[in-house]
Design a protein around this motif. Structure first.
Motif, PDB file in Angstrom:
ATOM      1  N   ARG A  67       0.833  -1.128  -0.458  1.00 21.89           N
ATOM      2  CA  ARG A  67       0.434  -0.042   0.399  1.00 21.89           C
ATOM      3  C   ARG A  67       0.679   1.109  -0.097  1.00 21.89           C
TER       4      ARG A  67
ATOM      5  N   TRP B 114     -10.362   1.520   1.150  1.00 11.77           N
ATOM      6  CA  TRP B 114     -10.569   0.774  -0.112  1.00 11.77           C
ATOM      7  C   TRP B 114     -11.604  -0.121  -1.269  1.00 11.77           C
TER       8      TRP B 114
ATOM      9  N   SER C 296     -11.846  -4.957   2.584  1.00 17.55           N
ATOM     10  CA  SER C 296     -11.404  -3.831   2.590  1.00 17.55           C
ATOM     11  C   SER C 296     -12.606  -3.148   4.192  1.00 17.55           C
TER      12      SER C 296
END
Length: 628
Positions: free
Chosen positions: A400, A525, A532
Protein backbone atom coordinates in the motif's frame (compact mmCIF):
# COMPACT_ATOMS: atom_id res chain seq x y z
CA UNK A 1 -4.64 -16.77 -19.35
CA UNK A 2 -3.05 -18.22 -22.47
CA UNK A 3 -0.25 -16.27 -24.14
CA UNK A 4 -0.58 -16.06 -27.96
CA UNK A 5 3.04 -16.99 -28.65
CA UNK A 6 5.32 -19.76 -27.49
CA UNK A 7 7.48 -19.49 -24.36
CA UNK A 8 10.24 -21.83 -23.17
CA UNK A 9 9.53 -24.38 -20.46
CA UNK A 10 9.63 -23.02 -16.92
CA UNK A 11 12.79 -23.51 -14.87
CA UNK A 12 11.66 -23.83 -11.27
CA UNK A 13 15.14 -24.83 -10.07
CA UNK A 14 16.73 -21.56 -11.19
CA UNK A 15 13.59 -19.46 -10.78
CA UNK A 16 11.51 -20.98 -7.97
CA UNK A 17 9.15 -18.00 -7.75
CA UNK A 18 8.32 -17.26 -11.40
CA UNK A 19 9.80 -20.05 -13.49
CA UNK A 20 11.07 -17.38 -15.89
CA UNK A 21 14.63 -17.16 -17.20
CA UNK A 22 16.42 -14.82 -19.57
CA UNK A 23 15.11 -16.94 -22.46
CA UNK A 24 11.55 -16.16 -21.39
CA UNK A 25 12.22 -12.42 -21.46
CA UNK A 26 13.74 -12.73 -24.95
CA UNK A 27 10.78 -14.80 -26.12
CA UNK A 28 8.29 -12.21 -24.85
CA UNK A 29 10.19 -9.44 -26.64
CA UNK A 30 10.16 -11.47 -29.86
CA UNK A 31 6.49 -12.31 -29.47
CA UNK A 32 5.49 -8.69 -28.94
CA UNK A 33 7.57 -7.56 -31.91
CA UNK A 34 6.16 -10.22 -34.22
CA UNK A 35 2.59 -9.30 -33.31
CA UNK A 36 3.16 -5.57 -33.76
CA UNK A 37 4.92 -5.87 -37.12
CA UNK A 38 1.82 -7.42 -38.68
CA UNK A 39 0.44 -3.86 -38.71
CA UNK A 40 3.41 -2.17 -40.43
CA UNK A 41 3.15 -0.01 -43.53
CA UNK A 42 4.67 -1.56 -46.70
CA UNK A 43 8.16 -0.15 -46.06
CA UNK A 44 7.91 -0.43 -42.28
CA UNK A 45 8.16 3.26 -41.29
CA UNK A 46 4.90 3.22 -39.32
CA UNK A 47 3.25 0.53 -37.24
CA UNK A 48 -0.42 1.44 -37.37
CA UNK A 49 -1.80 -0.71 -34.58
CA UNK A 50 -5.58 -1.07 -34.39
CA UNK A 51 -7.59 1.03 -31.98
CA UNK A 52 -8.83 4.53 -31.31
CA UNK A 53 -6.24 7.24 -32.08
CA UNK A 54 -4.54 9.36 -29.46
CA UNK A 55 -4.91 13.13 -29.29
CA UNK A 56 -1.83 13.40 -31.54
CA UNK A 57 -3.46 11.62 -34.49
CA UNK A 58 -2.89 8.43 -36.40
CA UNK A 59 0.40 9.37 -38.11
CA UNK A 60 2.04 10.17 -34.79
CA UNK A 61 0.56 6.95 -33.42
CA UNK A 62 2.18 5.03 -36.28
CA UNK A 63 5.57 6.56 -35.48
CA UNK A 64 4.97 5.63 -31.85
CA UNK A 65 4.45 2.03 -32.94
CA UNK A 66 7.76 2.04 -34.81
CA UNK A 67 9.80 3.82 -32.12
CA UNK A 68 8.58 2.00 -29.03
CA UNK A 69 8.90 -1.44 -30.53
CA UNK A 70 12.36 -0.46 -31.84
CA UNK A 71 13.29 0.05 -28.21
CA UNK A 72 12.38 -3.58 -27.47
CA UNK A 73 14.32 -4.77 -30.52
CA UNK A 74 17.31 -2.68 -29.49
CA UNK A 75 17.52 -4.21 -26.03
CA UNK A 76 16.88 -7.66 -27.48
CA UNK A 77 19.65 -7.53 -30.10
CA UNK A 78 22.19 -5.53 -28.10
CA UNK A 79 21.79 -7.92 -25.17
CA UNK A 80 22.49 -10.83 -27.53
CA UNK A 81 25.66 -9.11 -28.80
CA UNK A 82 24.18 -8.53 -32.23
CA UNK A 83 22.49 -11.88 -32.75
CA UNK A 84 19.21 -11.17 -34.53
CA UNK A 85 17.61 -14.50 -35.46
CA UNK A 86 14.31 -12.88 -36.44
CA UNK A 87 15.80 -10.13 -38.58
CA UNK A 88 14.30 -7.28 -36.58
CA UNK A 89 17.02 -4.76 -37.38
CA UNK A 90 16.64 -5.15 -41.14
CA UNK A 91 13.01 -4.12 -40.75
CA UNK A 92 13.85 -1.11 -38.60
CA UNK A 93 16.59 0.00 -41.01
CA UNK A 94 14.09 -0.15 -43.88
CA UNK A 95 11.53 1.78 -41.85
CA UNK A 96 14.07 4.45 -40.90
CA UNK A 97 15.00 4.89 -44.56
CA UNK A 98 11.37 5.31 -45.60
CA UNK A 99 10.23 7.43 -42.67
CA UNK A 100 12.96 10.05 -43.06
CA UNK A 101 12.71 10.33 -46.85
CA UNK A 102 10.14 13.16 -46.87
CA UNK A 103 9.22 13.94 -43.21
CA UNK A 104 6.00 15.84 -42.71
CA UNK A 105 4.39 14.61 -45.93
CA UNK A 106 0.97 12.99 -45.98
CA UNK A 107 1.92 9.71 -47.63
CA UNK A 108 2.08 6.10 -46.55
CA UNK A 109 5.49 6.19 -44.85
CA UNK A 110 6.70 9.68 -43.90
CA UNK A 111 7.29 10.45 -40.26
CA UNK A 112 5.72 13.56 -38.77
CA UNK A 113 8.02 16.48 -38.01
CA UNK A 114 9.16 17.14 -34.46
CA UNK A 115 7.73 20.46 -33.29
CA UNK A 116 7.21 22.19 -29.94
CA UNK A 117 5.40 20.12 -27.32
CA UNK A 118 2.29 22.33 -27.43
CA UNK A 119 2.07 22.19 -31.25
CA UNK A 120 2.86 18.62 -32.30
CA UNK A 121 4.86 17.26 -29.45
CA UNK A 122 4.49 13.50 -29.43
CA UNK A 123 7.16 12.87 -32.11
CA UNK A 124 9.71 14.37 -29.71
CA UNK A 125 8.89 11.61 -27.24
CA UNK A 126 9.39 9.00 -29.93
CA UNK A 127 12.65 10.54 -31.12
CA UNK A 128 14.28 9.41 -27.88
CA UNK A 129 13.28 5.80 -28.51
CA UNK A 130 14.53 6.00 -32.10
CA UNK A 131 17.83 7.50 -30.93
CA UNK A 132 18.23 4.95 -28.17
CA UNK A 133 17.40 2.10 -30.52
CA UNK A 134 20.07 3.35 -32.93
CA UNK A 135 22.57 3.78 -30.12
CA UNK A 136 21.98 0.26 -28.83
CA UNK A 137 22.32 -1.32 -32.28
CA UNK A 138 24.89 0.97 -33.88
CA UNK A 139 27.32 -1.72 -35.18
CA UNK A 140 24.55 -3.73 -36.83
CA UNK A 141 22.21 -0.99 -38.08
CA UNK A 142 23.47 2.61 -38.12
CA UNK A 143 26.98 1.83 -39.29
CA UNK A 144 25.56 -0.07 -42.27
CA UNK A 145 23.22 2.67 -43.48
CA UNK A 146 24.01 4.76 -46.53
CA UNK A 147 25.39 8.15 -45.58
CA UNK A 148 22.44 10.02 -47.09
CA UNK A 149 20.04 8.01 -44.88
CA UNK A 150 22.20 8.82 -41.86
CA UNK A 151 22.06 12.51 -42.80
CA UNK A 152 18.27 12.42 -43.18
CA UNK A 153 17.90 10.64 -39.84
CA UNK A 154 20.08 13.25 -38.14
CA UNK A 155 18.06 16.08 -39.66
CA UNK A 156 14.82 14.56 -38.37
CA UNK A 157 16.23 13.81 -34.92
CA UNK A 158 17.57 17.35 -34.54
CA UNK A 159 14.00 18.57 -34.43
CA UNK A 160 13.99 17.37 -30.83
CA UNK A 161 16.97 19.60 -30.05
CA UNK A 162 15.67 22.73 -31.77
CA UNK A 163 12.14 22.62 -30.35
CA UNK A 164 10.73 23.09 -26.87
CA UNK A 165 9.89 20.04 -24.71
CA UNK A 166 7.13 19.86 -22.13
CA UNK A 167 8.38 21.17 -18.75
CA UNK A 168 9.10 17.77 -17.20
CA UNK A 169 10.86 14.49 -18.08
CA UNK A 170 10.51 15.50 -21.75
CA UNK A 171 13.85 17.33 -21.50
CA UNK A 172 15.44 13.89 -21.40
CA UNK A 173 14.20 13.15 -24.95
CA UNK A 174 16.49 15.71 -26.64
CA UNK A 175 19.11 14.58 -24.12
CA UNK A 176 19.00 11.05 -25.54
CA UNK A 177 18.94 12.34 -29.12
CA UNK A 178 22.04 14.42 -28.37
CA UNK A 179 23.67 11.45 -26.66
CA UNK A 180 23.22 9.35 -29.79
CA UNK A 181 24.42 12.06 -32.19
CA UNK A 182 27.54 12.62 -30.11
CA UNK A 183 28.18 8.88 -30.00
CA UNK A 184 28.33 8.73 -33.83
CA UNK A 185 30.51 11.80 -34.23
CA UNK A 186 27.69 14.20 -35.08
CA UNK A 187 27.75 16.26 -31.94
CA UNK A 188 28.15 20.05 -31.79
CA UNK A 189 27.42 22.98 -29.52
CA UNK A 190 23.66 22.37 -29.87
CA UNK A 191 23.86 18.76 -28.68
CA UNK A 192 26.16 19.81 -25.83
CA UNK A 193 23.72 22.53 -24.73
CA UNK A 194 20.80 20.11 -24.91
CA UNK A 195 22.52 17.61 -22.66
CA UNK A 196 23.72 20.25 -20.22
CA UNK A 197 20.23 21.78 -20.01
CA UNK A 198 18.63 18.43 -19.15
CA UNK A 199 21.23 17.59 -16.53
CA UNK A 200 20.92 21.02 -14.93
CA UNK A 201 17.15 20.57 -14.69
CA UNK A 202 17.61 17.14 -13.15
CA UNK A 203 19.48 18.79 -10.29
CA UNK A 204 16.60 21.16 -9.62
CA UNK A 205 14.10 18.30 -9.72
CA UNK A 206 15.98 16.04 -7.35
CA UNK A 207 14.26 16.05 -3.96
CA UNK A 208 16.17 13.36 -2.05
CA UNK A 209 15.58 9.75 -1.00
CA UNK A 210 16.38 8.81 -4.62
CA UNK A 211 13.30 10.62 -5.97
CA UNK A 212 12.94 13.28 -8.66
CA UNK A 213 9.89 15.44 -9.19
CA UNK A 214 8.60 15.16 -12.75
CA UNK A 215 9.13 18.84 -13.47
CA UNK A 216 9.05 21.86 -11.16
CA UNK A 217 6.05 20.64 -9.15
CA UNK A 218 5.59 17.65 -6.85
CA UNK A 219 4.67 14.80 -9.20
CA UNK A 220 6.38 11.65 -7.92
CA UNK A 221 5.34 8.51 -9.78
CA UNK A 222 6.56 5.71 -12.06
CA UNK A 223 8.29 8.27 -14.30
CA UNK A 224 11.07 8.26 -11.71
CA UNK A 225 12.03 4.75 -12.75
CA UNK A 226 11.18 4.51 -16.43
CA UNK A 227 12.44 8.00 -17.39
CA UNK A 228 14.23 10.13 -14.81
CA UNK A 229 16.61 7.42 -13.62
CA UNK A 230 16.64 5.31 -16.77
CA UNK A 231 17.80 7.78 -19.42
CA UNK A 232 20.80 9.31 -17.62
CA UNK A 233 22.01 5.91 -16.46
CA UNK A 234 21.57 4.39 -19.92
CA UNK A 235 23.57 7.23 -21.43
CA UNK A 236 26.30 6.80 -18.81
CA UNK A 237 26.37 3.03 -19.41
CA UNK A 238 26.39 3.15 -23.22
CA UNK A 239 28.70 6.15 -23.55
CA UNK A 240 31.09 5.02 -20.82
CA UNK A 241 30.51 8.28 -18.95
CA UNK A 242 31.95 7.34 -15.56
CA UNK A 243 31.57 10.83 -14.10
CA UNK A 244 27.83 10.84 -14.81
CA UNK A 245 27.51 7.31 -13.47
CA UNK A 246 29.12 8.44 -10.22
CA UNK A 247 26.76 11.37 -10.04
CA UNK A 248 23.50 9.55 -10.77
CA UNK A 249 24.30 5.99 -9.71
CA UNK A 250 24.03 6.57 -5.94
CA UNK A 251 20.64 8.20 -6.45
CA UNK A 252 19.42 5.16 -8.38
CA UNK A 253 20.67 2.89 -5.62
CA UNK A 254 18.86 4.96 -3.00
CA UNK A 255 15.72 5.06 -5.13
CA UNK A 256 15.68 1.27 -5.34
CA UNK A 257 15.93 0.97 -1.55
CA UNK A 258 12.35 2.19 -1.28
CA UNK A 259 11.00 1.55 -4.77
CA UNK A 260 11.86 -2.17 -4.71
CA UNK A 261 9.26 -2.57 -1.97
CA UNK A 262 6.56 -1.20 -4.30
CA UNK A 263 5.90 -4.54 -6.03
CA UNK A 264 3.37 -6.93 -4.56
CA UNK A 265 4.04 -10.56 -3.80
CA UNK A 266 2.32 -11.42 -7.09
CA UNK A 267 4.65 -9.14 -9.08
CA UNK A 268 2.19 -6.26 -9.45
CA UNK A 269 3.55 -2.71 -9.43
CA UNK A 270 1.65 -0.05 -7.56
CA UNK A 271 -1.40 1.13 -9.47
CA UNK A 272 -0.59 4.79 -9.00
CA UNK A 273 0.15 7.80 -11.19
CA UNK A 274 -0.32 8.30 -14.93
CA UNK A 275 0.66 6.22 -17.97
CA UNK A 276 -0.09 2.96 -16.20
CA UNK A 277 -0.64 1.19 -19.51
CA UNK A 278 3.17 1.02 -19.74
CA UNK A 279 2.83 -1.88 -17.30
CA UNK A 280 6.11 -3.79 -16.94
CA UNK A 281 8.18 -0.70 -17.73
CA UNK A 282 7.76 -0.33 -13.96
CA UNK A 283 10.72 -2.70 -13.56
CA UNK A 284 13.04 -0.55 -15.72
CA UNK A 285 14.80 1.01 -12.74
CA UNK A 286 15.39 -2.44 -11.27
CA UNK A 287 16.80 -3.58 -14.61
CA UNK A 288 19.17 -0.66 -15.18
CA UNK A 289 20.29 -0.96 -11.57
CA UNK A 290 21.23 -4.59 -12.12
CA UNK A 291 22.92 -3.87 -15.48
CA UNK A 292 25.06 -1.05 -14.06
CA UNK A 293 25.60 -2.51 -10.60
CA UNK A 294 23.96 0.54 -9.01
CA UNK A 295 21.48 -1.39 -6.90
CA UNK A 296 21.07 -2.49 -3.28
CA UNK A 297 19.33 -5.66 -4.48
CA UNK A 298 20.92 -9.05 -4.96
CA UNK A 299 20.80 -10.44 -8.54
CA UNK A 300 18.23 -13.04 -7.46
CA UNK A 301 15.95 -10.42 -5.92
CA UNK A 302 16.29 -8.15 -8.95
CA UNK A 303 15.28 -10.96 -11.29
CA UNK A 304 12.38 -11.84 -9.02
CA UNK A 305 11.04 -8.31 -9.48
CA UNK A 306 11.71 -8.11 -13.23
CA UNK A 307 10.33 -11.54 -14.09
CA UNK A 308 7.49 -11.30 -11.60
CA UNK A 309 6.42 -7.94 -12.98
CA UNK A 310 6.47 -9.27 -16.55
CA UNK A 311 4.64 -12.46 -15.73
CA UNK A 312 2.04 -10.63 -13.65
CA UNK A 313 0.67 -8.89 -16.73
CA UNK A 314 1.07 -11.78 -19.14
CA UNK A 315 -0.91 -14.02 -16.79
CA UNK A 316 -3.72 -11.49 -16.40
CA UNK A 317 -4.74 -10.73 -19.96
CA UNK A 318 -2.60 -7.73 -20.88
CA UNK A 319 -2.24 -9.17 -24.40
CA UNK A 320 -4.99 -9.31 -26.99
CA UNK A 321 -5.62 -12.64 -28.78
CA UNK A 322 -3.39 -11.24 -31.57
CA UNK A 323 -0.50 -10.74 -29.15
CA UNK A 324 -0.74 -6.93 -28.89
CA UNK A 325 -0.52 -5.01 -25.64
CA UNK A 326 -3.94 -3.57 -24.92
CA UNK A 327 -4.66 -0.09 -23.59
CA UNK A 328 -5.28 -0.63 -19.91
CA UNK A 329 -3.98 -2.63 -16.99
CA UNK A 330 -4.86 -6.32 -16.92
CA UNK A 331 -6.91 -5.93 -20.07
CA UNK A 332 -8.45 -2.88 -21.72
CA UNK A 333 -9.47 -0.21 -19.20
CA UNK A 334 -10.40 3.29 -20.33
CA UNK A 335 -10.16 4.93 -16.92
CA UNK A 336 -6.48 4.02 -16.75
CA UNK A 337 -5.70 6.09 -19.86
CA UNK A 338 -4.78 9.69 -20.60
CA UNK A 339 -5.60 11.79 -23.67
CA UNK A 340 -2.17 11.03 -25.11
CA UNK A 341 -2.73 7.28 -24.97
CA UNK A 342 -2.93 5.67 -28.41
CA UNK A 343 -2.83 2.09 -29.70
CA UNK A 344 0.98 1.90 -29.53
CA UNK A 345 1.40 3.76 -26.25
CA UNK A 346 1.62 0.59 -24.13
CA UNK A 347 4.85 -0.31 -25.91
CA UNK A 348 6.83 1.96 -23.60
CA UNK A 349 6.64 -1.30 -21.66
CA UNK A 350 9.67 -2.11 -23.84
CA UNK A 351 11.76 -0.33 -21.22
CA UNK A 352 11.29 -3.38 -19.03
CA UNK A 353 13.57 -5.22 -21.47
CA UNK A 354 16.55 -3.09 -20.44
CA UNK A 355 17.49 -6.05 -18.23
CA UNK A 356 18.47 -7.91 -21.40
CA UNK A 357 21.58 -5.73 -21.58
CA UNK A 358 22.88 -8.10 -18.92
CA UNK A 359 24.25 -11.02 -20.94
CA UNK A 360 23.63 -14.73 -20.50
CA UNK A 361 26.42 -15.12 -17.98
CA UNK A 362 25.45 -12.12 -15.84
CA UNK A 363 24.49 -12.93 -12.21
CA UNK A 364 21.10 -11.36 -12.89
CA UNK A 365 20.29 -14.47 -14.92
CA UNK A 366 22.55 -17.11 -13.34
CA UNK A 367 21.72 -16.54 -9.68
CA UNK A 368 18.78 -18.38 -8.14
CA UNK A 369 15.68 -16.25 -7.72
CA UNK A 370 15.23 -14.83 -4.23
CA UNK A 371 12.14 -13.36 -2.56
CA UNK A 372 11.07 -9.83 -3.44
CA UNK A 373 11.30 -7.27 -0.63
CA UNK A 374 7.53 -7.43 -0.12
CA UNK A 375 7.82 -11.19 0.46
CA UNK A 376 9.94 -10.65 3.54
CA UNK A 377 8.73 -9.51 6.97
CA UNK A 378 5.97 -6.89 7.19
CA UNK A 379 7.52 -3.50 6.58
CA UNK A 380 6.66 0.18 6.75
CA UNK A 381 9.05 2.57 5.02
CA UNK A 382 8.73 6.35 5.04
CA UNK A 383 10.10 8.43 2.16
CA UNK A 384 10.06 12.00 3.48
CA UNK A 385 11.34 13.70 0.30
CA UNK A 386 8.40 12.67 -1.92
CA UNK A 387 6.05 12.47 1.08
CA UNK A 388 5.20 8.79 0.61
CA UNK A 389 4.63 5.97 3.09
CA UNK A 390 4.99 2.37 1.87
CA UNK A 391 3.36 -0.47 3.80
CA UNK A 392 3.71 -4.16 2.89
CA UNK A 393 2.33 -7.31 4.46
CA UNK A 394 3.88 -10.68 3.78
CA UNK A 395 0.90 -13.00 4.29
CA UNK A 396 -1.16 -11.51 1.44
CA UNK A 397 1.61 -9.83 -0.61
CA UNK A 398 -0.22 -6.50 -0.69
CA UNK A 399 1.75 -3.26 -0.85
CA UNK A 400 0.00 0.00 0.00
CA UNK A 401 1.19 3.52 -0.78
CA UNK A 402 -0.05 6.36 1.39
CA UNK A 403 0.29 9.60 -0.54
CA UNK A 404 1.13 12.71 1.44
CA UNK A 405 3.34 14.52 -1.02
CA UNK A 406 2.72 13.75 -4.69
CA UNK A 407 0.25 15.62 -6.85
CA UNK A 408 0.02 16.55 -10.50
CA UNK A 409 -0.48 20.29 -10.09
CA UNK A 410 2.21 22.35 -11.79
CA UNK A 411 3.63 25.39 -9.95
CA UNK A 412 2.00 27.93 -12.28
CA UNK A 413 -1.44 26.34 -11.97
CA UNK A 414 -3.95 27.56 -9.44
CA UNK A 415 -5.97 25.13 -7.40
CA UNK A 416 -9.13 24.47 -9.31
CA UNK A 417 -11.30 21.39 -9.65
CA UNK A 418 -12.77 21.24 -13.11
CA UNK A 419 -11.94 17.59 -12.68
CA UNK A 420 -10.39 15.57 -9.90
CA UNK A 421 -7.26 13.51 -10.55
CA UNK A 422 -7.87 9.92 -9.54
CA UNK A 423 -4.23 8.99 -10.27
CA UNK A 424 -2.78 11.37 -7.64
CA UNK A 425 -5.51 12.90 -5.49
CA UNK A 426 -6.47 9.82 -3.48
CA UNK A 427 -4.78 9.31 -0.12
CA UNK A 428 -3.84 5.67 -0.69
CA UNK A 429 -3.05 3.28 -3.55
CA UNK A 430 -2.04 -0.37 -3.67
CA UNK A 431 -0.75 -3.22 -5.80
CA UNK A 432 -4.10 -5.01 -5.56
CA UNK A 433 -6.68 -2.23 -5.97
CA UNK A 434 -7.17 0.68 -8.32
CA UNK A 435 -8.86 4.03 -7.86
CA UNK A 436 -12.51 4.26 -8.76
CA UNK A 437 -13.54 6.23 -11.84
CA UNK A 438 -14.29 9.93 -11.64
CA UNK A 439 -17.99 9.25 -12.20
CA UNK A 440 -18.24 7.01 -9.09
CA UNK A 441 -17.56 7.62 -5.43
CA UNK A 442 -13.88 8.34 -4.77
CA UNK A 443 -12.02 5.72 -2.74
CA UNK A 444 -9.47 6.57 -0.01
CA UNK A 445 -10.63 10.15 0.07
CA UNK A 446 -11.65 12.68 2.70
CA UNK A 447 -14.26 15.03 1.30
CA UNK A 448 -15.79 18.16 2.77
CA UNK A 449 -19.35 18.78 1.56
CA UNK A 450 -20.56 22.38 1.60
CA UNK A 451 -23.93 23.33 0.14
CA UNK A 452 -24.31 19.90 -1.39
CA UNK A 453 -20.99 20.14 -3.29
CA UNK A 454 -18.14 17.78 -2.37
CA UNK A 455 -14.49 18.72 -2.35
CA UNK A 456 -11.47 17.20 -4.08
CA UNK A 457 -7.81 17.14 -3.08
CA UNK A 458 -5.52 18.86 -5.58
CA UNK A 459 -2.28 20.45 -4.34
CA UNK A 460 -0.74 18.41 -1.53
CA UNK A 461 1.52 20.06 1.05
CA UNK A 462 3.72 17.50 2.84
CA UNK A 463 4.23 17.95 6.59
CA UNK A 464 6.71 15.14 7.20
CA UNK A 465 7.18 11.39 7.34
CA UNK A 466 9.13 8.91 9.42
CA UNK A 467 9.24 5.34 10.63
CA UNK A 468 10.22 3.32 13.66
CA UNK A 469 10.37 -0.37 14.43
CA UNK A 470 7.43 -1.93 12.55
CA UNK A 471 5.50 1.28 12.04
CA UNK A 472 5.63 4.54 10.13
CA UNK A 473 3.77 7.73 9.43
CA UNK A 474 3.30 10.46 6.83
CA UNK A 475 1.35 13.71 7.00
CA UNK A 476 0.15 16.50 4.73
CA UNK A 477 -2.41 19.26 4.43
CA UNK A 478 -4.56 20.49 1.58
CA UNK A 479 -7.20 23.07 0.79
CA UNK A 480 -10.48 21.41 -0.20
CA UNK A 481 -11.44 22.55 -3.70
CA UNK A 482 -14.98 22.48 -5.06
CA UNK A 483 -16.16 21.67 -8.58
CA UNK A 484 -19.07 24.13 -8.64
CA UNK A 485 -19.85 27.38 -6.89
CA UNK A 486 -16.96 29.12 -5.11
CA UNK A 487 -13.79 27.06 -5.66
CA UNK A 488 -12.73 27.35 -2.01
CA UNK A 489 -14.12 28.20 1.42
CA UNK A 490 -11.95 30.85 3.08
CA UNK A 491 -9.89 29.42 5.93
CA UNK A 492 -10.88 25.82 5.27
CA UNK A 493 -8.06 23.29 5.32
CA UNK A 494 -7.60 19.61 6.10
CA UNK A 495 -4.55 18.19 7.87
CA UNK A 496 -4.09 14.46 7.42
CA UNK A 497 -1.86 11.91 9.13
CA UNK A 498 -1.55 8.21 8.26
CA UNK A 499 0.08 5.81 10.72
CA UNK A 500 0.72 2.30 9.36
CA UNK A 501 1.29 -0.81 11.47
CA UNK A 502 1.00 -4.33 10.04
CA UNK A 503 -2.31 -4.44 8.16
CA UNK A 504 -3.66 -1.42 10.02
CA UNK A 505 -3.86 2.18 8.85
CA UNK A 506 -4.68 4.82 11.44
CA UNK A 507 -6.13 7.78 9.57
CA UNK A 508 -6.24 11.01 11.57
CA UNK A 509 -7.73 14.16 10.04
CA UNK A 510 -8.04 17.61 11.56
CA UNK A 511 -10.49 19.87 9.74
CA UNK A 512 -9.93 23.59 10.30
CA UNK A 513 -12.45 26.30 9.43
CA UNK A 514 -15.40 24.10 8.45
CA UNK A 515 -18.45 26.34 7.88
CA UNK A 516 -21.81 25.76 9.52
CA UNK A 517 -23.63 22.87 7.87
CA UNK A 518 -20.48 21.21 6.48
CA UNK A 519 -20.42 17.45 6.25
CA UNK A 520 -17.38 15.15 6.06
CA UNK A 521 -17.02 11.77 4.41
CA UNK A 522 -14.06 9.41 4.49
CA UNK A 523 -13.83 6.38 2.22
CA UNK A 524 -11.64 3.27 2.32
CA UNK A 525 -10.32 0.75 -0.19
CA UNK A 526 -12.42 0.00 -3.30
CA UNK A 527 -12.74 -3.75 -3.76
CA UNK A 528 -15.16 -6.63 -3.67
CA UNK A 529 -12.55 -9.38 -4.03
CA UNK A 530 -10.49 -8.43 -0.96
CA UNK A 531 -11.43 -7.48 2.57
CA UNK A 532 -11.71 -3.71 2.94
CA UNK A 533 -12.62 -2.33 6.36
CA UNK A 534 -13.08 1.21 7.66
CA UNK A 535 -14.06 1.90 11.26
CA UNK A 536 -14.54 5.26 12.93
CA UNK A 537 -12.89 5.47 16.36
CA UNK A 538 -13.36 9.18 17.09
CA UNK A 539 -15.58 11.89 15.64
CA UNK A 540 -17.35 9.83 12.98
CA UNK A 541 -21.07 9.24 13.49
CA UNK A 542 -22.27 7.20 10.52
CA UNK A 543 -20.97 4.22 8.58
CA UNK A 544 -22.18 2.66 5.33
CA UNK A 545 -21.01 1.05 2.11
CA UNK A 546 -21.23 2.71 -1.31
CA UNK A 547 -21.36 1.05 -4.72
CA UNK A 548 -18.93 1.95 -7.50
CA UNK A 549 -20.48 0.13 -10.48
CA UNK A 550 -17.84 1.26 -12.99
CA UNK A 551 -15.32 -0.72 -10.98
CA UNK A 552 -11.55 -0.37 -11.12
CA UNK A 553 -8.71 -1.69 -13.26
CA UNK A 554 -8.78 -4.82 -11.10
CA UNK A 555 -12.50 -5.51 -10.74
CA UNK A 556 -15.52 -4.68 -12.93
CA UNK A 557 -17.70 -3.76 -9.94
CA UNK A 558 -16.66 -2.74 -6.42
CA UNK A 559 -17.94 -1.38 -3.14
CA UNK A 560 -16.33 1.26 -0.94
CA UNK A 561 -16.71 1.58 2.86
CA UNK A 562 -17.61 5.10 4.01
CA UNK A 563 -17.77 7.12 7.22
CA UNK A 564 -19.54 10.45 7.62
CA UNK A 565 -20.15 13.18 10.19
CA UNK A 566 -21.16 16.81 10.60
CA UNK A 567 -18.37 19.31 11.14
CA UNK A 568 -18.04 22.96 12.12
CA UNK A 569 -14.98 24.99 13.03
CA UNK A 570 -12.01 22.86 14.04
CA UNK A 571 -12.45 19.18 14.82
CA UNK A 572 -10.41 15.95 14.82
CA UNK A 573 -11.60 12.71 13.25
CA UNK A 574 -9.90 9.34 13.69
CA UNK A 575 -10.54 6.15 11.72
CA UNK A 576 -8.93 2.76 11.31
CA UNK A 577 -8.69 1.18 7.85
CA UNK A 578 -7.34 -2.07 6.49
CA UNK A 579 -6.99 -3.95 3.22
CA UNK A 580 -6.27 -7.67 3.35
CA UNK A 581 -6.71 -10.83 1.36
CA UNK A 582 -8.11 -12.93 4.17
CA UNK A 583 -10.90 -12.81 6.71
CA UNK A 584 -9.39 -11.91 10.07
CA UNK A 585 -10.52 -13.42 13.33
CA UNK A 586 -10.17 -10.15 15.26
CA UNK A 587 -12.53 -7.33 14.18
CA UNK A 588 -10.70 -4.20 13.05
CA UNK A 589 -12.23 -2.05 15.80
CA UNK A 590 -10.63 -4.30 18.43
CA UNK A 591 -7.14 -3.39 17.19
CA UNK A 592 -7.42 -0.13 19.13
CA UNK A 593 -8.01 -0.21 22.87
CA UNK A 594 -8.44 3.50 23.58
CA UNK A 595 -8.46 6.86 21.81
CA UNK A 596 -8.06 10.11 23.69
CA UNK A 597 -8.27 13.57 22.10
CA UNK A 598 -7.03 16.50 24.15
CA UNK A 599 -4.84 19.59 23.86
CA UNK A 600 -4.90 19.54 20.07
CA UNK A 601 -3.61 15.99 19.83
CA UNK A 602 -4.65 12.35 19.65
CA UNK A 603 -3.32 9.46 21.74
CA UNK A 604 -4.11 5.99 20.47
CA UNK A 605 -3.44 2.94 22.63
CA UNK A 606 -3.38 -0.19 20.51
CA UNK A 607 -4.64 -3.54 21.73
CA UNK A 608 -1.08 -4.92 21.71
CA UNK A 609 0.11 -2.16 24.05
CA UNK A 610 1.78 0.07 21.47
CA UNK A 611 0.96 3.78 21.78
CA UNK A 612 0.79 6.37 19.03
CA UNK A 613 0.62 10.09 19.77
CA UNK A 614 -0.28 12.59 17.03
CA UNK A 615 -0.02 16.32 17.72
CA UNK A 616 -0.88 19.09 15.26
CA UNK A 617 0.66 22.31 16.62
CA UNK A 618 3.42 21.76 15.78
CA UNK A 619 2.92 18.48 13.97
CA UNK A 620 4.59 15.46 15.56
CA UNK A 621 3.95 11.73 15.54
CA UNK A 622 5.48 9.45 18.16
CA UNK A 623 5.38 5.75 18.96
CA UNK A 624 5.85 3.97 22.25
CA UNK A 625 9.51 3.41 21.39
CA UNK A 626 10.06 7.16 21.21
CA UNK A 627 10.72 7.13 17.48
CA UNK A 628 9.01 9.72 15.30
Amino acid sequence: MSIPFELPAEDRALSPYTGYTRAHVEAVADGLLGAAWRWATPEGALLDLPGRPSGSGVRSDGLEGYARTFLAAGFRVAGADGKDPHGWLERYARGLTAGTRTPGQDDAESWPLILDHHVQGQPMVESASVALGLMLTRPWLWDRLDEDVQDRAETWLRGAITHTPAPNNWYLFPFMVASFLESVGRGDSATARSMERALDLMETWYRGDGWYADGDGRAFDHYNGWALHLYPMLHAHLAGDQALAERFGPRLREHLEGFSLMFGGDGAPLHYGRSLSYRFAASAAVGIGAVTGRTPLSPGASRRLISGNLRYFLDRGALTPDGLLSLGWHGPHDATLQHYSGPASPYWASKGFVALLAGDDHPLWTATEEPAPSEGPDRVVALPAPGLLVQSTRDDGIVRLHNHGSDHVRPHEGEFAEQADAHYGRQAYSTHTGPTSLTNVADNHLSVEVGGVTSVRRRIHPLGAGHGDGWGWAASWHRPVFVSGPPMVPGLRVESVTVARGHHELRVHRVVGAPHGARLTLTGWATDALRSELVGVHGWSERDTVRAPQGTAFEPWVTVPRLSAQAEGTAVFVALASLSAEERATPLAEAVAEVACADGGVTVRWADGHETVVRFEPLSVQGADGSS
